[in-house]
Structures are given as C-alpha cells and as structure tokens.
Design a protein around this motif. Structure first.
Motif, mmCIF file in Angstrom:
data_model
loop_
_atom_site.group_PDB
_atom_site.id
_atom_site.type_symbol
_atom_site.label_atom_id
_atom_site.label_comp_id
_atom_site.label_asym_id
_atom_site.label_seq_id
_atom_site.Cartn_x
_atom_site.Cartn_y
_atom_site.Cartn_z
ATOM 1 N N GLY A 1 0.798 -1.221 0.000
ATOM 2 C CA GLY A 1 0.000 0.000 0.000
ATOM 3 C C GLY A 1 0.831 1.273 0.000
ATOM 4 O O GLY A 1 0.368 2.329 0.418
ATOM 5 N N CYS B 1 -5.609 -3.236 12.070
ATOM 6 C CA CYS B 1 -4.449 -3.681 11.300
ATOM 7 C C CYS B 1 -4.804 -4.755 10.286
ATOM 8 O O CYS B 1 -4.084 -4.973 9.333
ATOM 9 C CB CYS B 1 -3.372 -4.206 12.235
ATOM 10 S SG CYS B 1 -3.818 -5.740 13.062
ATOM 11 N N THR C 1 -4.790 -7.958 10.789
ATOM 12 C CA THR C 1 -4.119 -9.243 10.998
ATOM 13 C C THR C 1 -4.257 -9.782 12.408
ATOM 14 O O THR C 1 -3.849 -10.895 12.675
ATOM 15 C CB THR C 1 -2.616 -9.112 10.694
ATOM 16 O OG1 THR C 1 -2.038 -8.163 11.588
ATOM 17 C CG2 THR C 1 -2.384 -8.672 9.265
ATOM 18 N N HIS D 1 -7.111 4.074 7.238
ATOM 19 C CA HIS D 1 -5.685 4.366 7.403
ATOM 20 C C HIS D 1 -5.104 4.973 6.130
ATOM 21 O O HIS D 1 -4.885 4.284 5.134
ATOM 22 C CB HIS D 1 -4.943 3.083 7.777
ATOM 23 C CG HIS D 1 -3.519 3.299 8.185
ATOM 24 N ND1 HIS D 1 -3.150 3.496 9.488
ATOM 25 C CD2 HIS D 1 -2.382 3.355 7.453
ATOM 26 C CE1 HIS D 1 -1.836 3.652 9.557
ATOM 27 N NE2 HIS D 1 -1.346 3.564 8.341
ATOM 28 N N GLN E 1 1.006 6.234 2.343
ATOM 29 C CA GLN E 1 0.605 4.833 2.368
ATOM 30 C C GLN E 1 -0.871 4.713 2.732
ATOM 31 O O GLN E 1 -1.455 5.606 3.349
ATOM 32 C CB GLN E 1 1.434 4.049 3.392
ATOM 33 C CG GLN E 1 1.212 4.503 4.824
ATOM 34 C CD GLN E 1 2.024 3.716 5.820
ATOM 35 O OE1 GLN E 1 2.819 4.286 6.541
ATOM 36 N NE2 GLN E 1 1.792 2.411 5.890
ATOM 37 N N LEU F 1 -3.765 1.357 3.936
ATOM 38 C CA LEU F 1 -3.793 0.015 4.516
ATOM 39 C C LEU F 1 -4.732 -0.856 3.682
ATOM 40 O O LEU F 1 -5.956 -0.759 3.806
ATOM 41 C CB LEU F 1 -4.266 0.079 5.970
ATOM 42 C CG LEU F 1 -4.249 -1.236 6.750
ATOM 43 C CD1 LEU F 1 -2.840 -1.811 6.792
ATOM 44 C CD2 LEU F 1 -4.754 -1.009 8.173
ATOM 45 N N GLN G 1 -7.765 -2.812 5.113
ATOM 46 C CA GLN G 1 -8.932 -2.012 5.494
ATOM 47 C C GLN G 1 -9.650 -1.456 4.271
ATOM 48 O O GLN G 1 -10.869 -1.518 4.163
ATOM 49 C CB GLN G 1 -8.499 -0.833 6.374
ATOM 50 C CG GLN G 1 -8.266 -1.155 7.822
ATOM 51 C CD GLN G 1 -8.068 0.127 8.619
ATOM 52 O OE1 GLN G 1 -7.814 1.201 8.072
ATOM 53 N NE2 GLN G 1 -8.193 0.026 9.920
ATOM 54 N N TRP H 1 5.451 -10.433 7.109
ATOM 55 C CA TRP H 1 4.813 -9.644 8.163
ATOM 56 C C TRP H 1 5.505 -9.938 9.491
ATOM 57 O O TRP H 1 5.648 -11.105 9.876
ATOM 58 C CB TRP H 1 3.326 -10.004 8.287
ATOM 59 C CG TRP H 1 2.439 -9.347 7.276
ATOM 60 C CD1 TRP H 1 2.323 -9.661 5.946
ATOM 61 C CD2 TRP H 1 1.522 -8.281 7.523
ATOM 62 N NE1 TRP H 1 1.395 -8.851 5.357
ATOM 63 C CE2 TRP H 1 0.884 -7.998 6.295
ATOM 64 C CE3 TRP H 1 1.180 -7.551 8.663
ATOM 65 C CZ2 TRP H 1 -0.085 -6.992 6.174
ATOM 66 C CZ3 TRP H 1 0.216 -6.562 8.541
ATOM 67 C CH2 TRP H 1 -0.403 -6.281 7.310
ATOM 68 N N ARG I 1 2.722 -0.728 10.087
ATOM 69 C CA ARG I 1 1.303 -1.052 10.176
ATOM 70 C C ARG I 1 0.857 -0.825 11.625
ATOM 71 O O ARG I 1 1.692 -0.801 12.541
ATOM 72 C CB ARG I 1 1.072 -2.522 9.806
ATOM 73 C CG ARG I 1 1.215 -2.798 8.319
ATOM 74 C CD ARG I 1 -0.045 -2.330 7.602
ATOM 75 N NE ARG I 1 -0.003 -2.666 6.185
ATOM 76 C CZ ARG I 1 0.311 -1.835 5.223
ATOM 77 N NH1 ARG I 1 0.664 -0.601 5.535
ATOM 78 N NH2 ARG I 1 0.291 -2.199 3.967
ATOM 79 N N HIS J 1 2.907 -3.890 13.854
ATOM 80 C CA HIS J 1 3.236 -4.728 12.706
ATOM 81 C C HIS J 1 4.096 -3.954 11.714
ATOM 82 O O HIS J 1 3.980 -2.738 11.576
ATOM 83 C CB HIS J 1 1.969 -5.215 11.995
ATOM 84 C CG HIS J 1 1.249 -6.293 12.724
ATOM 85 N ND1 HIS J 1 0.306 -6.038 13.697
ATOM 86 C CD2 HIS J 1 1.341 -7.644 12.642
ATOM 87 C CE1 HIS J 1 -0.159 -7.175 14.177
ATOM 88 N NE2 HIS J 1 0.455 -8.171 13.557
ATOM 89 N N TRP K 1 -1.677 0.272 -6.024
ATOM 90 C CA TRP K 1 -2.204 1.263 -5.086
ATOM 91 C C TRP K 1 -1.755 2.664 -5.472
ATOM 92 O O TRP K 1 -2.466 3.644 -5.222
ATOM 93 C CB TRP K 1 -1.757 0.916 -3.664
ATOM 94 C CG TRP K 1 -2.502 -0.252 -3.128
ATOM 95 C CD1 TRP K 1 -2.113 -1.559 -3.138
ATOM 96 C CD2 TRP K 1 -3.810 -0.237 -2.533
ATOM 97 N NE1 TRP K 1 -3.088 -2.354 -2.590
ATOM 98 C CE2 TRP K 1 -4.132 -1.566 -2.205
ATOM 99 C CE3 TRP K 1 -4.723 0.781 -2.249
ATOM 100 C CZ2 TRP K 1 -5.348 -1.916 -1.601
ATOM 101 C CZ3 TRP K 1 -5.928 0.443 -1.649
ATOM 102 C CH2 TRP K 1 -6.232 -0.896 -1.332
#
Length: 382
Positions: free
Chosen positions: A51, A98, A100, A117, A184, A186, A189, A253, A279, A283, A358
C-alpha cells in the motif's frame, strides 16, 4: 441509468464499483469467496501489497507517466479515505485496525473504528555507506522529478540528527533522504471498506468471468449477461483477452513491539530494493522480491532470509521481532510494464498496473471515467 458489469473485484474493480454504484446499476463478478482477504494469499494482488504511495521513489525504475499518475493519486486517496471514514457502512467493515490481529478489535458492543488508514508523512530512501555510489545514481534520476511532473518534490538529504528525529529506530549511520509528500494506505482495510460503502452494487462472488466483449461477460456457468458497459479489470485473469503475465511478489509480516516507525522506507542496494512499511499494532511489512514467475508457492527461504536481514540492517531492533506470516501473490504486468487503458463503445479495459496498483489506481479510474463521459457526450450530440 446504465447497466454496468465489472469483471474483477480487485482494487480497480472496487474503486470503479464505488464510483459508479451511486448512479448506475453495477454488478461485479469475481472468483473470490467474498470481500475479505483469503488466508492462502490467492485473492486479489492488492491484498498482499504494502500500500505504498511512492511516485518519486518509483522514478528509479519507471517513467514520468507513473510519477504523474501516482502524485495525483495521493490527493485522490486522501479524498477517498475521508469519504469512507464518513460512511457508516464502511466503518462497520473495519473490525480491526491492522487487519491481521484481534488485539485492536473493539470491545463487544463498541463502535467499530472509523479511521481509514491513510498517511502522507513522506517516505525515506536509505543506503549503507558501501552502497552510496549506487544510491547517488538513483538520486540523480529522482532529482529531475519536477521536470517530469508538476508538483513532484526532490529528495531532501538528512543528517544523522535529522534522521534520528524523524525515525529514532533506524540505524543513524545510514545515509538517508526524505521524499516529501509520499504516503501509504492500509489495503486490508481499504478493500473491504470500498465494498461496504457500495450498498447498491451487486457483488457476484464465486463467479469467474472467462471472456469480456463489448456489452457482454461470459461466465463460468455458461451464461453471458449483457450490459450497457462491460469493464474488464481482472488482472492476470484477463488472459487471453490481454497479453498480461504474473510477476511473483513476496512479503514478510513481522510484529515488533517497541519498534517505532512512522513512514515507509526503502533501502537502496545493488541487488535489492527492500521496503519496510509500518502497520498498526506494532506490525511491519517487508517486501522487495520481483520474480519473473507465476509460481504461487510459499515464500522461499532465500527470499525470507534476504528480506529480513536487510530489514534488520536498517532497524537493528527487528532482531527480536516475531514473524507473523509470509505471503506471495502475482502482480499483473503487460509486456512494457506500463498500465494500459482501452476504451471502445460498450467496453473498458484497465490492466498492467504491475507493482504500482495502489499508487496508480485512483488516477487511472478518474481518467477512464472521464473518457467514458466524453464518449457518451459525443454519442448524445451526434
């Protein structure tokens, strides 16, 4: 009110549905089970992406068109995030900040978080001392940015004190440059939120489109529904209608409590262009691999080791981070690695976003819809 059929519910398909659904009868077809990411990484490539919105940094390997579209898309993403944050249905699609973990999920009965985000704090280019020569060659190209696209800034060199003030977790011995205005989003989301904010759109999940022709989609059940406009944004799935190939990408991740990172960073290296993206919930996403292969198997040991070692050389505290998961996916690329939009009566195709999905999607959608409007006006006044 026109009827529109969209083949593909990746990023482009969802943006188009969100834009068109308020004024047209829109149906979206996709082989995925639903709007959320799948655990096996076989969903839309946009779910796997970091992203990053880095039009200036992408000038290293891309042309001025990518930079211009990307710079325009950052402003559009800001507007999209604000609109979705003010849409109750989109906010309700965000049970986690997040995407995750459940650590940031609201308590039972509490309102879901409404923060879509989006950040535009700039990004950083970094280089080890031994790689300074290679970094300067990249910077020489980036410094021509204002001549390529109006409004693009130039890199700003940071000394040790300035780097530590911006990102205290980064090794201060690295050479660093700030790329102002980059940002950036997310993906985990944004993608479900776009679906949830399009209540009038009909989503046909578990449905594969085999062919798209003007005004018609051929589905895997043998039916061929007709529309006033057919849109093909299937990415790699658009073959043989488009000469698209899949380019393998791999990401790692991590969860790193106590490691603070405010903005995306890229490490310039003769062999790698490693990105490290923050993140929520401690994260961090690491990626870089760009492999000319359509292999969807799990991340290789070599890629994982190289990515994580490079990331630790940037942020030493990542040595104690925990690996959350590793993921692969295929980026859709055309022979020239440039995005392509095709318009004709009854048909719109957009494909070939490659590693810039993105970054480019909002501007490409905006331009495609403007071209469609012009075509409609010409037909009306003919």
């Amino acid at each position: 009110m026109a009827s529109i059929g969209i083949a593909g519910a990746g990023l482009l398909g969802r943006l188009l549905a969100w834009r068109l659904g308020a004024t047209h009868e829109v149906t979206v077809f996709d082989p995925a089970d639903g709007p959320q990411a799948t655990s096996d990484g076989r969903g839309a490539a946009a779910f796997t992406a970091a992203g990053m919105l880095s039009p200036l940094a992408e000038l290293e390997t891309s042309g001025p068109r990518v930079a211009e579209l990307g710079w325009r898309s950052i402003a559009l993403w800001r507007e999209i995030a604000q609109a979705l944050s003010q849409t109750p249905a989109a906010a309700s699609a965000l049970p986690e900040a997040c995407g995750t973990c459940t650590a940031c999920a609201p308590a039972p009965g509490a309102a879901a978080p409404a923060d879509i985000h989006f950040r535009a704090l700039g990004s950083l280019l970094l280089a080890h001392g031994s790689d300074l020569g290679a970094a300067r060659r990249v910077l020489a190209r980036l410094e021509t940015a204002p001549n390529l696209a109006a409004g693009l800034p130039t890199p700003q060199a940071l000394d040790r004190a300035a780097l530590s003030a911006l990102e205290p977790s980064i090794d201060p011995r690295l050479h660093a440059w700030l790329l102002p205005g980059e940002g950036q989003v997310l993906p985990l989301q944004m993608l479900p939120a776009l679906c949830a904010a399009s209540p009038r759109v009909r989503w046909r999940w578990n449905t594969r489109v085999h062919e798209v022709t003007p005004g018609q989609l051929r589905l895997d059940d043998g039916s061929s529904p007709r529309f006033d406009l057919a849109i093909d944004v299937r990415g790699v799935g658009a073959r043989p209608d488009a000469p698209v190939r899949g380019v393998r990408g791999e990401v790692v991740w991590l969860q790193a409590p106590g490691v603070t990172l405010h903005r995306p960073v890229r490490l310039l290296h003769p062999r790698h262009r490693v990105y490290i993206v923050p993140r929520p919930c401690d994260h961090i996403v690491i990626g870089a691999s760009e492999i000319e292969s359509e292999d969807r198997s799990p991340v290789s040991l070599r890629s994982a080791v190289e990515l994580m070692a490079a990331a630790q050389s940037v942020i030493p505290e990542l040595a104690e981070a925990r690996i959350v998961h590793l993921e692969t996916n295929l980026r859709p690329a055309l022979p020239d690695n440039e995005p392509h939009t095709h318009n004709e009566p009854g048909l719109l195709r957009i494909n070939g976003l490659f590693r810039h999905g993105w970054l480019l999607a909002p501007a490409l959608v905006q331009d495609a819809l403007a071209a469609l409007a012009c075509m409609e006006n010409e037909v009306t006044h003919a």
